[in-house]
Design a protein around this motif. Structure first.
Motif, PDB file in Angstrom:
ATOM      1  N   VAL A   1       0.789   8.757  -5.482  1.00 52.03           N
ATOM      2  CA  VAL A   1      -0.573   9.329  -5.769  1.00 52.03           C
ATOM      3  C   VAL A   1      -0.827  10.663  -5.112  1.00 52.03           C
ATOM      4  CG1 VAL A   1      -3.015   8.610  -5.759  1.00 52.03           C
ATOM      5  CG2 VAL A   1      -1.096   6.835  -6.039  1.00 52.03           C
TER       6      VAL A   1
ATOM      7  N   PRO B   1      -3.062  13.239  -3.155  1.00 43.93           N
ATOM      8  CA  PRO B   1      -3.862  12.969  -2.142  1.00 43.93           C
ATOM      9  C   PRO B   1      -5.618  12.693  -2.597  1.00 43.93           C
ATOM     10  CG  PRO B   1      -2.556  14.523  -1.251  1.00 43.93           C
ATOM     11  CD  PRO B   1      -2.089  14.421  -2.773  1.00 43.93           C
TER      12      PRO B   1
ATOM     13  N   PHE C   1      -7.444   3.539  -4.320  1.00 44.88           N
ATOM     14  CA  PHE C   1      -7.398   2.471  -3.311  1.00 44.88           C
ATOM     15  C   PHE C   1      -8.477   1.435  -3.892  1.00 44.88           C
ATOM     16  CE2 PHE C   1      -9.961   1.068   0.302  1.00 44.88           C
ATOM     17  CZ  PHE C   1      -9.328   0.170   0.954  1.00 44.88           C
TER      18      PHE C   1
ATOM     19  N   TYR D   1       1.043  -1.210  -0.061  1.00 43.27           N
ATOM     20  CA  TYR D   1      -0.012   0.012   0.167  1.00 43.27           C
ATOM     21  C   TYR D   1       0.882   1.339   0.030  1.00 43.27           C
ATOM     22  CZ  TYR D   1      -3.536   3.544   1.280  1.00 43.27           C
ATOM     23  OH  TYR D   1      -4.293   4.490   1.480  1.00 43.27           O
TER      24      TYR D   1
ATOM     25  N   MET E   1       0.949   3.947  -3.025  1.00 48.19           N
ATOM     26  CA  MET E   1       0.379   5.284  -2.924  1.00 48.19           C
ATOM     27  C   MET E   1       1.471   6.468  -2.895  1.00 48.19           C
ATOM     28  SD  MET E   1      -2.880   4.773  -2.854  1.00 48.19           S
ATOM     29  CE  MET E   1      -4.154   3.649  -2.857  1.00 48.19           C
TER      30      MET E   1
ATOM     31  N   TYR F   1      -6.662  11.953  -5.238  1.00 45.40           N
ATOM     32  CA  TYR F   1      -6.970  10.901  -6.083  1.00 45.40           C
ATOM     33  C   TYR F   1      -6.838   9.378  -5.155  1.00 45.40           C
ATOM     34  CZ  TYR F   1      -6.555  13.351 -10.367  1.00 45.40           C
ATOM     35  OH  TYR F   1      -6.918  14.251 -11.120  1.00 45.40           O
ATOM     36  N   LYS F   2      -6.449   9.251  -3.939  1.00 51.20           N
ATOM     37  CA  LYS F   2      -6.062   8.110  -3.158  1.00 51.20           C
ATOM     38  C   LYS F   2      -7.386   7.207  -2.738  1.00 51.20           C
ATOM     39  CE  LYS F   2      -1.567   9.308  -1.243  1.00 51.20           C
ATOM     40  NZ  LYS F   2      -0.854   9.400   0.013  1.00 51.20           N
TER      41      LYS F   2
END
Length: 322
Positions: free
Chosen positions: A257, A259, A266, A250, A254, A261-262
């Protein structure tokens, strides 16, 4: 005035007394380095064997123009050892060699030359060949890259950020400037330690370097041989090893990426992981219990799925980056 150092080799080691001599001998026999100012630093990551004595013996008989240095890092974990190595290094370029990575005689020269040719490369990895103690299973090539085996052809390869593929830290060279401007002082992942196989600290570091705009490359002329003992091909080692890789995913997925779009990324990863697990079960069935490679692949998929929940539950996601 202190002379400028072009290149520093950092060797993080834990109980490497038996493995270090061959590596130090190979570094003592590097060729075509007459015009390169370089040094070697062994970072003892709280070893309980006679690692320190081995290095001291080499230092006493060291006749090379480039110095061999020793330092101690009490916080166990490869990320801490590498960070200490960077802090004490004087080189503009820093090459990481594990104590079971044995470079060819031109490794240092090839590492230095690549940096001159590719100034935007913030990090670049070696071509890594396996040196098996025992022959692996026939289908082992499917998972061998996870053991830092990197044979991606004989031409330089650019790791595009969109490909989600990065080199291992074994045989990796990093520009000091890229590290200092990109890598957090306190990483989330710190590397495997006794009782905890959570890994991915090298990929986290490279993700930050990429995120800062530096390029990451593969340099096939930097060849090393990775000695892999028979114990690392046994189920007792491999299943926890792949579990550790999966549980760390994870973070590495991430890091780059944005924030906002997270949440969407996910969900996409969860759906994709579930799909892969379903297809794996459908394709292999009972082989998951009997075939070691299939078992490792399946462990990786399940651990990747639960990675965010595991990391959140164990407090990893509460760590601050800097």
């Amino acid at each position: 005035m202190t002379a400028r150092i072009d290149f520093t080799i950092v060797i993080p080691t834990y109980n490497g007394a038996k493995r270090l001599p061959e590596l130090l001998d190979r570094l003592r026999n590097q060729v075509n380095t007459e015009n390169i100012s370089w040094e070697i630093i062994v970072v003892d990551n709280k070893s309980t064997d006679n690692t320190a004595q081995i290095v001291q013996q080499y230092q006493e008989n060291w006749q090379c123009a480039y110095p061999l240095k020793y330092c101690f890092e009490s916080k166990q974990g490869a990320a801490y050892a590498r960070k200490t190595g960077v802090e004490v290094a004087s080189g503009e370029l820093i090459g990481f060699l594990d104590d079971d990575n044995y470079p060819i005689p031109t490794w240092v020269a090839a590492a230095y030359a690549f940096a001159q040719k590719y100034p935007q490369a913030g990090a670049y990895g070696s071509q890594i060949h396996p040196d098996w103690e025992v022959e692996p299973p026939e289908n082992f090539h499917r998972i061998s890259p996870f053991l830092a085996i990197t044979e991606r052809g004989n031409k330089p390869l650019f790791y595009a950020p969109t490909k989600k593929l990065l080199p291992p830290s074994a045989g990796l060279v990093v520009r000091r400037e890229a590290w200092l401007k990109s890598v957090p002082d306190q990483p989330i992942l710190t590397g495997r330690v006794t009782g905890n196989m959570l890994t991915g600290e090298d990929l986290e570091m490279l993700c930050h370097i990429q995120k800062s705009g530096w390029e990451v490359w593969y340099n096939p002329e930097m060849e090393i041989y990775h000695k892999i003992p028979g114990a690392r091909l046994k189920r007792e080692y491999l299943i926890p090893f792949f579990r550790g890789i999966g549980l760390s995913r994870y973070i590495t997925r991430m890091t780059n990426v944005q924030p906002h779009y997270k949440p969407f990324v996910f969900v996409a990863y969860v759906i994709n992981d579930l799909k892969k697990i379903f297809l794996q079960l459908l394709k292999y069935g009972t082989k998951i219990r009997t075939d070691l490679v299939v078992a490792c692949e399946t462990e990786l998929l399940f651990s990747s799925l639960i990675s965010p929940f595991y990391l959140w539950k164990n407090g990893y996601l509460n760590k601050t980056g800097r």
